[in-house]
Enzyme design. Structure first.
Site, PDB file in Angstrom:
ATOM      1  CG  PHE A 127      77.988 -65.904   6.166  1.00  0.00           C
ATOM      2  CD1 PHE A 127      78.998 -65.610   5.262  1.00  0.00           C
ATOM      3  CD2 PHE A 127      76.965 -64.975   6.327  1.00  0.00           C
ATOM      4  CE1 PHE A 127      79.000 -64.420   4.535  1.00  0.00           C
ATOM      5  CE2 PHE A 127      76.951 -63.795   5.600  1.00  0.00           C
ATOM      6  CZ  PHE A 127      77.969 -63.518   4.702  1.00  0.00           C
ATOM      7  CG  ASP A 212      75.935 -64.832  13.793  1.00  0.00           C
ATOM      8  OD1 ASP A 212      74.742 -64.461  13.738  1.00  0.00           O
ATOM      9  OD2 ASP A 212      76.749 -64.644  12.867  1.00  0.00           O
ATOM     10  CE  LYS A 241      70.427 -63.681   7.326  1.00  0.00           C
ATOM     11  NZ  LYS A 241      70.338 -63.281   5.938  1.00  0.00           N
TER      12      LYS A 241
END
Ligand code: PLP
Length: 385
Positions: A127, A212, A241
Site C-alpha cells: 500500500f 516507503d 503518519k
C-alpha cells in the site's frame, strides 16, 4: 451514524463511533465512553493524544506565524530537514515536504522520472496511497481496478520474492519501491536479506531504491525508519503518519545523487513543510530522543509479541517494535476487533484473519496489561459464540 452519511461521501463507509477527545493512549467518544487506543490514528499518534510537547509547539507556532507557502523559507522546515538528514546518517540527504503518505510517494514517483527512465517495480499487496500516482504503485487490485487506467510502466511482483525482482528489474528500471514491512497488507515482514539484495540489484541496474517508511517510520519499529536493521541505505525514503504526531505532514527524502534530481519548478505543495506541521514534527522528534523512547519500543515490542503469542486462539504474531500483526486460524479478526471496541479497546481488523495493532509509542506497562486482558477476553468471547 446518519449525520456522517448525510454530510460526507461514502468512500469510507460509516464509522461506528465518534471520538471527541483524548489524552495519552486513551480516547473518549461522544457518549463519554473511553477506549484504550492501540491503533493511534493508524500508526500516527506516536506520542499519543494531546501530548504537552506537541500542544505547546503547535500553539506557539500558530500564534506566531501559521503559514508562509513555499515562496518563502521558514526556520522550522530548514531545521526539520536538517534533523531528518541526520537521522538518515547521510549528509547528502535533501527533503521535499508534503502533507501525506500518498503525496510523499507521488513525489518519489516523479523524482524517479528525472532519472530519464520510466519503469517502476513495486510489490503485490503493498500500500503506497490512493492518489493516481501512488495508487499505481499500490499493489492491491481491489483498490486499483475501479480506477484504471493508472500510470503506465509499473510492474508488481510478489513481496519478498527476490527471484521475481531479478526477473523484472533491468537497466530500464527507474525505481524499485517497497515497504520495509508491509503494514496495510497485514504486517508482513520480508525474508532475511531481502532489503540488502534489493540494494545490490539497484546498484547493478542503476535503479533508485525507494523505501516507503510511511507506516514503519518515526520510531514505530524501534528505529527511525524501519529499514536500519538491514545495514543498507535506500536512495529515497518516504515518510508521513508519525512524522507530524497527528498533524498532516509527509516527506520525501532523497539521498546521494537522487538528492539533486529535482530542479526548480519540478514539484510543489502549498502546505508542504508548513510552519505548524513542522513545529509538531520537531517536538515529536525531540521528545522521542529525549526520553529514549525508541529503545523502549524495541524492548516492549518483543515482550508484547511473546505475550500475545500465548493467548488461546492466536495462530501467530509478527512485526517489529510496536507494529504488530496477529493472525488467527479462523476468520474471526473483524469480530474480535468489534468485541474489543465494545469492551473499550481500539485495534484494527486488517482482514478476516489478521488484527493489526500500532499503539502510541509512549504506552505504559499498565496500558499493555490492560490491552492483553481485554484482547484475550474478546477472542474468548468471539470463539465461544
Ligand atoms: N504508504 C504506506 C506504507 C501506508 O501505510 C500509507 C497509509 O496507510 C500510505 C503510504 C498512504 O498514506 P496517506 O494515507 O497519508 O496518504
Amino acid at each position: 451514524m446518519k449525520q456522517w452519511d448525510n454530510a460526507l461521501q461514502a468512500n469510507y463507509g460509516t464509522p461506528s463511533i465518534q471520538l471527541v477527545s483524548g489524552k495519552g493512549a486513551v480516547v473518549i467518544d461522544e457518549k463519554g465512553k473511553s477506549y484504550l487506543d492501540f491503533l493511534a490514528g493508524i500508526a500516527t499518534n506516536v506520542l499519543g493524544h494531546a501530548h504537552p510537547a506537541v500542544v505547546k509547539a503547535v500553539t506557539q507556532q500558530i500564534a506566531t506565524l501559521g503559514h508562509v507557502s513555499n515562496l518563502y523559507a521558514h526556520p522550522n522546515a530548514i531545521e526539520l530537514a536538517k534533523k531528518l538528514a541526520s537521522m538518515t546518517g547521510d549528509k547528502s540527504a535533501r527533503t521535499f515536504f508534503c502533507n501525506s503518505g500518498a503525496e510523499a510517494n507521488e513525489a518519489a514517483l516523479k523524482l524517479s522520472r528525472k532519472t530519464g527512465r520510466t519503469r517502476v517495480v513495486a510489490t503485490k499487496e503493498a500500500f503506497h496511497g490512493r492518489t493516481m500516482g501512488a495508487l499505481s504503485l499500490t499493489g492491491q487490485p481491489s483498490k486499483r481496478d475501479p480506477f484504471k487506467p493508472l500510470v503506465k510502466g509499473v510492474t508488481h511482483v510478489p513481496y519478498g520474492d527476490m527471484g521475481a525482482m531479478l526477473r523484472k528489474v533491468t537497466r530500464k528500471t527507474a525505481m524499485v519501491i517497497v515497504e520495509p514491512i508491509m503494514g496495510e497488507a497485514g504486517v508482513i515482514v520480508p525474508p532475511h536479506g531481502y532489503l540488502q539484495a534489493l540494494r545490490e540489484l539497484c546498484d547493478e541496474t542503476g535503479a533508485l531504491l525507494a523505501f516507503d517508511c510511511v507506516q514503519t517510520g518515526m520510531g514505530r519499529t524501534g528505529d527511525w525508519f524501519g529499514y536500519e536493521y538491514s545495514g543498507i541505505k535506500p536512495d529515497v525514503i518516504t515518510l508521513a503518519k508519525g512524522l507530524g504526531g497527528g498533524l498532516p505532514l509527509g516527506a520525501m527524502i532523497a539521498l546521494g545523487d537522487a538528492a539533486t534530481l529535482f530542479e526548480p519548478g519540478d514539484h510543489g505543495s502549498t502546505f508542504g513543510g508548513n510552519p505548524v506541521a513542522t513545529a509538531a514534527a520537531l517536538a515529536v522528534i525531540e521528545t522521542l530522543e529525549k526520553k529514549s523512547i525508541l529503545e523502549r519500543v524495541s524492548a516492549i515490542g518483543v515482550e508484547l509479541m511473546a505475550e500475545i503469542a500465548l493467548i488461546d486462539g492466536v495462530k501467530s504474531v509478527r512485526g517489529a517494535g510496536l507494529l504488530i500483526g496477529i493472525e488467527f486460524s479462523d476468520p474471526i479478526a473483524k469480530k474480535v476487533a468489534m468485541m474489543c471496541q465494545k469492551n473499550g479497546l481500539l485495534v484494527n481488523g486488517n482482514s478476516e484473519t489478521v488484527i493489526r495493532i500500532a499503539p502510541p509509542l509512549i504506552i505504559s506497562d499498565k496500558d499493555i496489561k490492560e490491552f492483553l486482558k481485554i484482547f484475550a477476553s474478546a477472542i474468548d468471547a468471539v470463539r465461544s459464540k
